[in-house]
Design an enzyme around this catalytic site. Structure first.
Site, PDB file in Angstrom:
ATOM      1  N   ASP A 178      -4.365   2.241  10.942  1.00 26.74           N
ATOM      2  CA  ASP A 178      -5.731   1.800  11.250  1.00 26.74           C
ATOM      3  C   ASP A 178      -5.735   1.227  12.669  1.00 26.74           C
ATOM      4  O   ASP A 178      -5.686   1.993  13.634  1.00 26.74           O
ATOM      5  CB  ASP A 178      -6.133   0.793  10.165  1.00 26.74           C
ATOM      6  CG  ASP A 178      -7.593   0.405  10.182  1.00 26.74           C
ATOM      7  OD1 ASP A 178      -8.450   1.281  10.318  1.00 26.74           O
ATOM      8  OD2 ASP A 178      -7.890  -0.797  10.053  1.00 26.74           O
ATOM      9  N   GLY A 206       0.777  -1.237   0.000  1.00 30.25           N
ATOM     10  CA  GLY A 206       0.000   0.000   0.000  1.00 30.25           C
ATOM     11  C   GLY A 206       0.807   1.285   0.000  1.00 30.25           C
ATOM     12  O   GLY A 206       0.359   2.298  -0.515  1.00 30.25           O
ATOM     13  N   ARG A 240      -5.841   0.449  -6.840  1.00 29.76           N
ATOM     14  CA  ARG A 240      -4.560   1.014  -6.396  1.00 29.76           C
ATOM     15  C   ARG A 240      -4.092   2.128  -7.318  1.00 29.76           C
ATOM     16  O   ARG A 240      -3.378   3.034  -6.904  1.00 29.76           O
ATOM     17  CB  ARG A 240      -3.469  -0.070  -6.385  1.00 29.76           C
ATOM     18  CG  ARG A 240      -3.579  -1.080  -5.276  1.00 29.76           C
ATOM     19  CD  ARG A 240      -2.283  -1.886  -5.197  1.00 29.76           C
ATOM     20  NE  ARG A 240      -2.465  -3.147  -4.502  1.00 29.76           N
ATOM     21  CZ  ARG A 240      -2.407  -3.313  -3.184  1.00 29.76           C
ATOM     22  NH1 ARG A 240      -2.181  -2.281  -2.406  1.00 29.76           N
ATOM     23  NH2 ARG A 240      -2.558  -4.500  -2.647  1.00 29.76           N
ATOM     24  N   ASP A 264      -5.795  -0.644  -1.957  1.00 27.70           N
ATOM     25  CA  ASP A 264      -6.709  -1.494  -2.726  1.00 27.70           C
ATOM     26  C   ASP A 264      -7.907  -1.936  -1.910  1.00 27.70           C
ATOM     27  O   ASP A 264      -7.932  -1.862  -0.685  1.00 27.70           O
ATOM     28  CB  ASP A 264      -5.978  -2.759  -3.191  1.00 27.70           C
ATOM     29  CG  ASP A 264      -5.783  -3.752  -2.041  1.00 27.70           C
ATOM     30  OD1 ASP A 264      -5.246  -3.333  -0.994  1.00 27.70           O
ATOM     31  OD2 ASP A 264      -6.207  -4.910  -2.174  1.00 27.70           O
TER      32      ASP A 264
HETATM   33  P1  IMP Z   1      -3.429  -1.700  10.771  1.00 27.33           P
HETATM   34  O1  IMP Z   1      -2.425  -2.765  11.078  1.00 27.33           O
HETATM   35  O2  IMP Z   1      -4.826  -2.128  11.157  1.00 27.33           O
HETATM   36  O3  IMP Z   1      -3.088  -0.332  11.295  1.00 27.33           O
HETATM   37  O4  IMP Z   1      -3.567  -1.663   9.202  1.00 27.33           O
HETATM   38  C1  IMP Z   1      -2.825  -0.971   8.381  1.00 27.33           C
HETATM   39  C2  IMP Z   1      -2.910  -1.659   7.030  1.00 27.33           C
HETATM   40  O5  IMP Z   1      -4.268  -2.073   6.717  1.00 27.33           O
HETATM   41  C3  IMP Z   1      -2.493  -0.699   5.968  1.00 27.33           C
HETATM   42  O6  IMP Z   1      -1.149  -0.905   5.667  1.00 27.33           O
HETATM   43  C4  IMP Z   1      -3.432  -1.062   4.825  1.00 27.33           C
HETATM   44  O7  IMP Z   1      -2.814  -2.044   4.029  1.00 27.33           O
HETATM   45  C5  IMP Z   1      -4.653  -1.694   5.424  1.00 27.33           C
HETATM   46  N1  IMP Z   1      -5.772  -0.750   5.502  1.00 27.33           N
HETATM   47  C6  IMP Z   1      -6.307  -0.200   6.627  1.00 27.33           C
HETATM   48  N2  IMP Z   1      -7.304   0.637   6.325  1.00 27.33           N
HETATM   49  C7  IMP Z   1      -7.413   0.633   4.990  1.00 27.33           C
HETATM   50  C8  IMP Z   1      -8.274   1.329   4.065  1.00 27.33           C
HETATM   51  O8  IMP Z   1      -9.152   2.142   4.421  1.00 27.33           O
HETATM   52  N3  IMP Z   1      -8.081   1.050   2.752  1.00 27.33           N
HETATM   53  C9  IMP Z   1      -7.135   0.183   2.301  1.00 27.33           C
HETATM   54  N4  IMP Z   1      -6.299  -0.471   3.118  1.00 27.33           N
HETATM   55  C10 IMP Z   1      -6.443  -0.253   4.450  1.00 27.33           C
HETATM   56 MG    MG Z   2      -5.056  -4.365   1.080  1.00 30.45          MG
END
Ligand code: IMP
Ligand code: MG
Length: 180
Positions: A98, A39, A160, A154
């Protein structure tokens, strides 16, 4: 097409400011920007051109197992290229912060590798979704709990390539991938 949320121009303006801020708080030496695949590839490419002075680039991959709707506590980090980070001033770069599992795992991996300093930079911060207590040092845009695509992000492998950030209407957790 998904509905536009942040335009290419709005993103570009903010990325330029983040680049200047990274240099301002990071001294004059070479900064090593480490993007989290897949991403962060687009954001990293723009960010590295926005940082005045010398920068170098590396990538790591974070995969999380378990529930596909969000990253779990078991995030596996691997380095598709050499992890020459010892003694470096590194900046971990991701597009979305996130739950925090991914960024926390990336920082933990780097802390074991003898880096000189670690900062974190994310374009989008969904603070309301946080599970792991971690904040990024630099944030582009704080956003509410929306699922966004484009600018490298994505939904089930799609969108993307959009030059802007968009929201997908129906968030279908079964369609989300856990490989970045
Ligand atoms: P975390 O580990 O939950 O903080 O997630 C982060 C990862 O989740 C990012 O690197 C993204 O790949 C994916 N992600 C989280 N939210 C989104 C979104 O709204 N759209 C796309 N990918 C997301
Ligand atoms: Mg993804």
């Amino acid at each position: 097409m998904p509905e536009s949320y942040l335009s290419a121009e709005e993103i570009a303006d903010r990325v330029r400011a983040l680049g200047a801020e990274l240099r301002g708080s990071g001294g004059e030496g070479a900064l090593l920007l480490i993007g989290i695949l897949k991403g962060a590839a687009v954001f990293l490419a723009d960010l590295l051109r926005a940082v005045p002075g010398p920068v170098d680039v590396a990538f790591l991959r974070a995969r999380s197992y378990g529930d596909r709707t969000e990253s779990s506590g078991t995030v596996e980090i691997d380095w598709p290229g050499p992890a020459d980070v010892e003694g470096r001033d590194v900046v971990v770069v991701d597009t979305v912060l996130d739950t925090g599992h991914t960024l926390a795992a990336a920082v933990a991996d780097l802390e074991k590798r003898g880096v000189q300093s670690i900062r974190t930079c994310v374009l989008l911060d969904k603070a309301a979704r946080r599970v792991v207590p971690i904040e990024a040092d630099l944030v582009g845009f704080p956003i509410p709990d929306l699922f966004v695509v484009g600018y490298g992000l994505d939904h089930a492998g799609r969108y993307r390539e959009l030059p802007y950030l968009a929201t997908v209407e129906e968030r279908d957790p079964r369609m989300e991938t856990n490989d970045g």
